[in-house]
Design a protein around this motif. Structure first.
Motif, PDB file in Angstrom:
ATOM      1  N   LYS A  98      -6.924   6.176   6.704  1.00 59.62           N
ATOM      2  CA  LYS A  98      -6.134   4.991   6.369  1.00 59.62           C
ATOM      3  C   LYS A  98      -5.623   4.315   7.637  1.00 59.62           C
ATOM      4  O   LYS A  98      -5.180   4.973   8.569  1.00 59.62           O
ATOM      5  CB  LYS A  98      -4.960   5.432   5.500  1.00 59.62           C
ATOM      6  N   LEU A  99      -5.721   2.996   7.674  1.00 59.56           N
ATOM      7  CA  LEU A  99      -5.191   2.211   8.777  1.00 59.56           C
ATOM      8  C   LEU A  99      -3.955   1.459   8.322  1.00 59.56           C
ATOM      9  O   LEU A  99      -3.921   0.927   7.215  1.00 59.56           O
ATOM     10  CB  LEU A  99      -6.207   1.186   9.264  1.00 59.56           C
TER      11      LEU A  99
ATOM     12  N   TYR B  33     -13.265   1.103   2.266  1.00 61.30           N
ATOM     13  CA  TYR B  33     -11.840   0.826   2.084  1.00 61.30           C
ATOM     14  C   TYR B  33     -11.700  -0.520   1.403  1.00 61.30           C
ATOM     15  O   TYR B  33     -12.461  -1.444   1.677  1.00 61.30           O
ATOM     16  CB  TYR B  33     -11.122   0.748   3.428  1.00 61.30           C
ATOM     17  N   TRP B  34     -10.689  -0.659   0.572  1.00 57.50           N
ATOM     18  CA  TRP B  34     -10.354  -1.943  -0.037  1.00 57.50           C
ATOM     19  C   TRP B  34      -8.954  -2.365   0.412  1.00 57.50           C
ATOM     20  O   TRP B  34      -8.024  -1.540   0.436  1.00 57.50           O
ATOM     21  CB  TRP B  34     -10.394  -1.855  -1.559  1.00 57.50           C
ATOM     22  N   TYR B  35      -8.835  -3.658   0.755  1.00 59.83           N
ATOM     23  CA  TYR B  35      -7.566  -4.229   1.184  1.00 59.83           C
ATOM     24  C   TYR B  35      -7.298  -5.500   0.397  1.00 59.83           C
ATOM     25  O   TYR B  35      -8.218  -6.209  -0.001  1.00 59.83           O
ATOM     26  CB  TYR B  35      -7.612  -4.599   2.667  1.00 59.83           C
ATOM     27  N   PHE B  45      -3.462  -1.983   2.451  1.00 63.65           N
ATOM     28  CA  PHE B  45      -4.480  -1.004   2.075  1.00 63.65           C
ATOM     29  C   PHE B  45      -4.348  -0.665   0.595  1.00 63.65           C
ATOM     30  O   PHE B  45      -3.256  -0.393   0.100  1.00 63.65           O
ATOM     31  CB  PHE B  45      -4.301   0.249   2.932  1.00 63.65           C
ATOM     32  N   LEU B  46      -5.456  -0.676  -0.113  1.00 67.41           N
ATOM     33  CA  LEU B  46      -5.439  -0.346  -1.541  1.00 67.41           C
ATOM     34  C   LEU B  46      -5.964   1.064  -1.791  1.00 67.41           C
ATOM     35  O   LEU B  46      -5.288   1.904  -2.368  1.00 67.41           O
ATOM     36  CB  LEU B  46      -6.272  -1.348  -2.335  1.00 67.41           C
ATOM     37  N   LYS B  57      -5.111   6.767  -1.272  1.00 69.77           N
ATOM     38  CA  LYS B  57      -4.627   5.673  -2.099  1.00 69.77           C
ATOM     39  C   LYS B  57      -3.459   5.017  -1.406  1.00 69.77           C
ATOM     40  O   LYS B  57      -2.596   5.691  -0.827  1.00 69.77           O
ATOM     41  CB  LYS B  57      -4.169   6.226  -3.455  1.00 69.77           C
ATOM     42  N   GLY B  58      -3.421   3.702  -1.492  1.00 69.02           N
ATOM     43  CA  GLY B  58      -2.303   2.971  -0.928  1.00 69.02           C
ATOM     44  C   GLY B  58      -1.536   2.273  -2.021  1.00 69.02           C
ATOM     45  O   GLY B  58      -1.268   2.829  -3.074  1.00 69.02           O
ATOM     46  N   ASN B  59      -1.219   1.007  -1.790  1.00 73.02           N
ATOM     47  CA  ASN B  59      -0.407   0.256  -2.747  1.00 73.02           C
ATOM     48  C   ASN B  59      -1.261  -0.356  -3.843  1.00 73.02           C
ATOM     49  O   ASN B  59      -1.256  -1.557  -4.055  1.00 73.02           O
ATOM     50  CB  ASN B  59       0.335  -0.865  -2.008  1.00 73.02           C
ATOM     51  N   ILE B  60      -1.976   0.471  -4.553  1.00 71.01           N
ATOM     52  CA  ILE B  60      -2.868  -0.041  -5.590  1.00 71.01           C
ATOM     53  C   ILE B  60      -2.188   0.044  -6.953  1.00 71.01           C
ATOM     54  O   ILE B  60      -1.621   1.076  -7.311  1.00 71.01           O
ATOM     55  CB  ILE B  60      -4.219   0.713  -5.590  1.00 71.01           C
TER      56      ILE B  60
END
Lengths: 111, 114
Positions: A98-99, B33-35, B45-46, B57-60
């Motif tokens: 993750k970036l 990666y999906w953003y 970042f999703l 997982k990010g802020n999805i």
């Protein structure tokens, strides 16, 4: 909480001027990357800095990684209209790929 | 040209609808990666997939889901769309073996929800 803070957020200068963009954090990063993004396009990787104190040059662009690996700067000499765009710094967050991105510096260079 | 392709380039739809965004990574890259990028939130970042498996997982939102197929292309599904989902959606790929995780971004999909 923004882990990477960029300054300034906006910069409008005349062609030929020099400028510096800063990317700061309270956290230590193993590396930092700089990207440039043009309107409606995806970010394009410019450089990765990995060693504290490292300086990398890309034509008129000079990138520096702080000694403590908590900050980085991008200096542009004799800016040209083609340098216009959004400049983003990013660093790896935890392991796994993750970036984290800074909020960006919007640069406008007027002829 | 980063080698990452995304389709469609533009998408206009209505609230409540569902859309699918598609991404093909660079040849040889296993990680996708999906953003999401909006004016007020920046590049967020999703989610990340590696060789078909969810990696991070990010802020999805729960209304969003993604998957990566055996041929390594990925799809991001957005459902029950709201006006606030209007944004640029980027896909990026990387060679996970790289220590620095340098990512290569596609041209993005601009989603407009009316």
């Amino acid at each position: 909480t923004q882990l990477l803070e960029q300054s300034p957020q906006f910069l409008s200068i005349q062609e030929g001027e020099n400028l510096t963009v800063y990317c700061n954090s309270s956290s230590v990063f193993s590396s930092l990357q700089w990207y440039r993004q043009e309107p409606g396009e995806g970010p394009v990787l410019l450089v990765t800095v990995v060693t504290g104190g490292e300086v990398k040059k890309l034509k008129r662009l000079t990138f520096q990684f702080g000694d403590a690996r908590k900050d980085s700067s991008l200096h542009i000499t004799a800016a040209q209209p083609g340098d216009t765009g959004l400049y983003l710094c990013a660093g790896p967050y935890n392991q796994g790929g993750k970036l984290i991105f800074g909020q960006g510096t919007e640069l406008s260079v007027k002829p | 040209d980063s080698g990452v392709t995304q389709t469609p380039k533009h998408l206009i739809t209505a609230t409540g609808q569902r859309v699918t965004l598609r991404c093909s990574p660079r040849s040889g890259d296993l990680s996708v990666y999906w953003y999401q990028q909006s004016l007020d939130q920046g590049l967020q970042f999703l989610i990340q997939y590696y060789n078909g498996e969810e990696r991070a997982k990010g802020n999805i939102l729960e209304r969003f889901s993604a998957q990566q197929f055996p041929d390594l292309h990925s799809e991001l599904n957005l459902s029950s769309l709201e006006l606030g989902d209007s944004a640029l959606y980027f896909c990026a790929s990387s060679t996970l073996g790289s220590s620095y995780n340098e990512q290569f971004f596609g041209p993005g999909t601009r989603l407009t929800v009316l």
